[in-house]
Design a protein around this motif. Structure first.
Motif, PDB file in Angstrom:
ATOM      1  N   ALA A  18       3.466   0.272  -7.455  1.00 55.90           N
ATOM      2  CA  ALA A  18       3.304  -0.242  -6.094  1.00 55.90           C
ATOM      3  C   ALA A  18       2.281   0.602  -5.337  1.00 55.90           C
ATOM      4  N   ILE A  19       2.339   1.920  -5.534  1.00 56.18           N
ATOM      5  CA  ILE A  19       1.346   2.795  -4.913  1.00 56.18           C
ATOM      6  C   ILE A  19      -0.039   2.485  -5.475  1.00 56.18           C
ATOM      7  N   ARG A  20      -0.117   2.319  -6.771  1.00 55.05           N
ATOM      8  CA  ARG A  20      -1.408   2.042  -7.417  1.00 55.05           C
ATOM      9  C   ARG A  20      -1.995   0.717  -6.938  1.00 55.05           C
ATOM     10  N   ASN A  21      -1.151  -0.302  -6.785  1.00 54.55           N
ATOM     11  CA  ASN A  21      -1.647  -1.625  -6.390  1.00 54.55           C
ATOM     12  C   ASN A  21      -2.294  -1.613  -5.009  1.00 54.55           C
ATOM     13  N   GLU A  22      -1.844  -0.709  -4.143  1.00 55.82           N
ATOM     14  CA  GLU A  22      -2.390  -0.661  -2.791  1.00 55.82           C
ATOM     15  C   GLU A  22      -3.390   0.473  -2.616  1.00 55.82           C
ATOM     16  N   ALA A  23      -3.735   1.143  -3.696  1.00 53.15           N
ATOM     17  CA  ALA A  23      -4.640   2.297  -3.617  1.00 53.15           C
ATOM     18  C   ALA A  23      -6.099   1.857  -3.676  1.00 53.15           C
ATOM     19  N   SER A  24      -6.972   2.839  -3.520  1.00 52.82           N
ATOM     20  CA  SER A  24      -8.418   2.585  -3.564  1.00 52.82           C
ATOM     21  C   SER A  24      -8.848   2.262  -4.986  1.00 52.82           C
ATOM     22  N   ARG A  28      -7.296   3.581  -8.692  1.00 48.40           N
ATOM     23  CA  ARG A  28      -6.877   2.671  -9.769  1.00 48.40           C
ATOM     24  C   ARG A  28      -7.676   2.891 -11.051  1.00 48.40           C
ATOM     25  N   GLU A  55      -4.156  10.820  -1.851  1.00 48.07           N
ATOM     26  CA  GLU A  55      -3.835   9.401  -1.727  1.00 48.07           C
ATOM     27  C   GLU A  55      -2.425   9.114  -2.244  1.00 48.07           C
ATOM     28  N   SER A  59       0.762   7.947   0.253  1.00 50.01           N
ATOM     29  CA  SER A  59       1.489   6.705  -0.017  1.00 50.01           C
ATOM     30  C   SER A  59       2.948   6.986  -0.295  1.00 50.01           C
ATOM     31  N   ARG A  63       4.885   5.300   2.601  1.00 47.94           N
ATOM     32  CA  ARG A  63       5.355   3.995   2.127  1.00 47.94           C
ATOM     33  C   ARG A  63       6.730   4.073   1.482  1.00 47.94           C
TER      34      ARG A  63
END
Length: 347
Positions: A18-24, A28, A55, A59, A63
């Motif tokens: 979930a963190i990766r999906n919303e990261a830069s 990713r 980052e 998150s 988050r």
């Protein structure tokens, strides 16, 4: 009521993804999709590159950790008294209009037909009076250890949540109790002197007094609100409380001494219905004479003004610090019914 979420519930591949999906895009490109078997592979680029560390932690805290915090707010037994968020401004206004006074009807006369009768409108203002912040620091060693096992990652999340959540929840709990204790000590709430319930006889006296007050508050009256005690001018406020809106807050020693079945019977309620109205607290802060409160749930004017996270990376210490700012308004409405039961009146 929300189900409780713990660090164990979110320390898993779904959380990392979930963190990766919303990261830069850069994040990713360096951090692989997480599985149960590749925690170390996910952690390697996070531990290697400073920008990825920042980052990830931002998150994680903003988050993930605060999701747990916000879902667990119900653990403060008085949190249901909050009236929601008020993100704009620092002042809240409450308006109350007294019931109109009846006039004698006179046939055949026009006297007074053009005489205005203005409504008896009262206003109370509440100003933001809490600006607290809670700090948690995460060191590089903790972050490194977190990617050794899922249990270690869970421990890292727990340390963040425990610091922020417990600090704010205890603060909110104490401030709500202090509202009542200060009001009693400063004579800003109606007081009723009743012996401390310690045995069967005093327990029955206490339960009868609670029932009497509950019945009294259900009728239009000026006897149970604190408008005059708080310096309100003009006519006193006439108000009433529906029985379903009455709550009872008891000090723990009183709750232990009085049979709940006796209290339920006094209110002609089932055990479950009565318990839903009763809240037990350890004390009312420094108001030692006060041992119980009965009144309108609407008396509590508690609103969130701000919840905001701020962060700072200390390169010298290899540490990330996070501050959770909690700003609120805490007040009691002078237009709602509420009575402090005390062993001796504050004068």
């Amino acid at each position: 009521m929300a189900n409780k979420i713990t660090a164990k519930d979110v320390a898993n591949p779904d959380m990392l993804n979930a963190i990766r999906n919303e990261a830069s895009d850069a994040y990713r490109s360096m951090v692989p999709v997480a599985t149960n078997a590749n925690l170390a592979d996910v952690g390697n680029p996070i531990l290697t590159y400073q920008s990825v560390q920042n980052e990830f932690l931002n998150s994680l805290v903003n988050r993930i950790a605060l999701t747990i915090v916000n879902r667990n707010m119900f653990e403060n037994p008085l949190s249901f008294l909050k009236k929601g968020a008020m993100p704009l401004g620092i002042d809240t206004q409450e308006i109350y209009t007294n019931p109109a006074a009846g006039q004698t009807y006179e046939s055949g006369t026009m006297n007074g037909i053009l005489t205005p009768v203005n409504p008896d409108v009262k206003a109370a203002y509440y100003r933001r009076n809490r600006r607290d912040m809670y700090k948690v620091t995460i060191y590089n060693e903790q972050l490194t250890a977190a990617f050794v096992s899922w249990g270690n990652l869970e421990d890292l999340i727990s340390s963040i949540v425990d610091s922020l959540y417990n600090g704010n929840t205890i603060g909110e709990f104490n401030l709500t109790k202090q509202l009542l204790g200060d009001a009693a000590q400063n004579k800003k709430i109606v007081q009723v002197v009743t012996p401390l319930p310690v045995d069967e006889a005093t327990s029955r006296t206490f339960s009868q007094k609670l029932r009497e007050l509950s019945f009294g508050m259900s009728f239009p009256s000026t006897d149970y609100n604190s408008y005059v005690l708080n310096g309100g001018g003009g006519n006193p406020v006439t108000t009433w409380t529906a029985k379903e809106n009455i709550i009872i807050i008891l000090r723990k020693d009183v709750a232990a001494a009085v049979d709940v079945q006796l209290l339920a019977a006094a209110f002609n309620l089932s055990y479950a219905d009565y318990v839903s109205r009763q809240i037990v607290v350890d004390n009312f802060n420094d108001a030692d004479n006060m041992y119980a409160f009965i009144g309108d749930v609407g008396m509590f004017q508690i609103r969130e003004n701000l919840r905001r996270m701020a962060e700072f990376y200390n390169s010298e210490k290899l540490a990330w610090s996070y501050w959770w700012h909690c700003w609120d308004t805490y007040a009691l409405s002078p237009f709602k019914n509420g009575v402090a039961l005390v062993t001796e009146a504050y004068v």
